[in-house]
Design an enzyme around this catalytic site. Sequence first.
Site, short mmCIF file in Angstrom:
data_model
loop_
_atom_site.label_atom_id
_atom_site.label_comp_id
_atom_site.label_asym_id
_atom_site.label_seq_id
_atom_site.Cartn_x
_atom_site.Cartn_y
_atom_site.Cartn_z
N SER A 164 27.32 45.08 40.89
CA SER A 164 27.34 44.14 42.03
C SER A 164 26.67 44.82 43.21
CB SER A 164 28.79 43.81 42.40
OG SER A 164 28.86 43.21 43.68
N TYR A 177 37.40 47.38 44.25
CA TYR A 177 36.42 46.66 43.40
C TYR A 177 35.02 47.21 43.64
CZ TYR A 177 33.30 42.79 42.08
OH TYR A 177 32.28 42.02 41.56
N LYS A 181 32.33 49.12 41.03
CA LYS A 181 30.95 48.70 40.76
C LYS A 181 29.97 49.83 41.01
CE LYS A 181 31.77 44.52 39.32
NZ LYS A 181 31.45 44.14 37.93
P1 NAP Z 1 33.63 34.10 36.60
O1 NAP Z 1 32.69 32.96 36.75
O2 NAP Z 1 34.87 34.10 37.42
O3 NAP Z 1 34.02 34.20 35.05
C1 NAP Z 1 34.99 35.08 34.68
C2 NAP Z 1 35.01 35.18 33.15
O4 NAP Z 1 35.67 36.39 32.83
C3 NAP Z 1 35.78 34.07 32.48
O5 NAP Z 1 35.13 33.76 31.25
C4 NAP Z 1 37.15 34.71 32.21
O6 NAP Z 1 37.76 34.01 31.14
C5 NAP Z 1 36.72 36.13 31.90
N1 NAP Z 1 37.65 37.22 32.12
C6 NAP Z 1 38.40 37.48 33.22
N2 NAP Z 1 39.11 38.61 33.05
C7 NAP Z 1 38.79 39.10 31.82
C8 NAP Z 1 39.20 40.22 31.08
N3 NAP Z 1 40.10 41.10 31.54
N4 NAP Z 1 38.66 40.40 29.84
C9 NAP Z 1 37.78 39.54 29.34
N5 NAP Z 1 37.37 38.44 30.00
C10 NAP Z 1 37.87 38.22 31.22
O7 NAP Z 1 32.93 35.51 36.87
P2 NAP Z 1 31.43 35.80 37.36
O8 NAP Z 1 31.35 35.46 38.81
O9 NAP Z 1 30.49 35.21 36.41
O10 NAP Z 1 31.39 37.40 37.29
C11 NAP Z 1 30.91 38.04 36.14
C12 NAP Z 1 30.49 39.45 36.51
O11 NAP Z 1 29.52 39.42 37.54
C13 NAP Z 1 31.64 40.33 37.02
O12 NAP Z 1 31.45 41.65 36.54
C14 NAP Z 1 31.44 40.29 38.53
O13 NAP Z 1 32.00 41.43 39.14
C15 NAP Z 1 29.93 40.28 38.59
N6 NAP Z 1 29.38 39.77 39.86
C16 NAP Z 1 29.49 38.44 40.17
C17 NAP Z 1 28.93 37.98 41.36
C18 NAP Z 1 28.98 36.52 41.73
O14 NAP Z 1 28.43 36.16 42.78
N7 NAP Z 1 29.60 35.68 40.93
C19 NAP Z 1 28.31 38.87 42.23
C20 NAP Z 1 28.23 40.20 41.87
C21 NAP Z 1 28.76 40.64 40.67
P3 NAP Z 1 39.35 34.11 30.83
O15 NAP Z 1 40.08 33.63 32.04
O16 NAP Z 1 39.54 33.24 29.62
O17 NAP Z 1 39.60 35.56 30.52
#
Ligand code: NAP
Length: 237
Positions: A164, A177, A181
């Site tokens: 991130s 967090y 990262k």
């Molecule tokens: P998201 O839309 O909230 O999706 C979360 C997914 O993770 C869901 O499928 C959830 O399903 C699963 N999950 C949660 N805890 C888990 C665990 N302990 N083990 C396995 N699966 C798990 O998340 P996202 O925003 O796409 O983020 C994905 C990645 O991108 C993360 O590493 C986040 O830190 C990074 N990131 C995101 C952003 C952003 O703007 N969105 C920015 C920077 C970095 P269940 O509830 O069924 O487990």
Amino acid sequence: MFRTGFRCIVANFVLGQRSMSQSSLAGQIAIVTASTDGIGLATAQALGQRGAHVVVSSRHQANVDRAVALLQSGNIDVTGTTCNVGKSEDREKLVQKTVERFGGVDILVSNAAVNPFFGNIMDSTEAVWDKILDVNVKSAFLLTKLVVPHMQKRGGGSVVFVSSVTGYQPVQTLGPYSVSKTALLGLTKALAPELAQSNIRVNCVAPGVIKTQFSMPEASYITGETITATGGMSCRL
Ligand code: NAP
């Protein structure tokens, strides 16, 4: 747009030597963690659309079922299983099911992360740190350790960690967090030279807010790198 841009970055890392227009992952086997929603689901879709056999997973069976159905409706060869990446037995089951179903592993996208804490970092507890480091950092390494022997059997592979922008510039209310990262940037550099000997590339993506489709560099010579996709936010470590 956000998802499309991000998933192309990950797919390009995985593809390596081919340009996206010529790209094919036919026959490749890809594990994407936390892939029933958001970036993980979009990444699974991108890899599947390029011909990879994809294994999706997350903690909840209903979410896995929904994601599998969605991807199958797009003619993607996909299977799914529950996996909480913080649990060793779940990580082992994920890899075992992948090998049983498809015969090996070529690609790991370690995408799962949690953030159970908002506030001043000095108020964060040991339990918060344990949870964040277990899920966001240790599981990424331990899953890599599980898939590497399978990649070696197939002559190589590609590992992508999802970091991130907060890994470069901590957000004040997201201290633990953000540090987790940052650790992934280090993990990428620590693993890449060692796994290069097995023809396994290790890279990292650091998304911020993605508003346009990201450009797609030729990637066969890239390992040990983190690509940022942050809409112009400065990222230096
Ligand atoms: P998201 O839309 O909230 O999706 C979360 C997914 O993770 C869901 O499928 C959830 O399903 C699963 N999950 C949660 N805890 C888990 C665990 N302990 N083990 C396995 N699966 C798990 O998340 P996202 O925003 O796409 O983020 C994905 C990645 O991108 C993360 O590493 C986040 O830190 C990074 N990131 C995101 C952003 C952003 O703007 N969105 C920015 C920077 C970095 P269940 O509830 O069924 O487990």
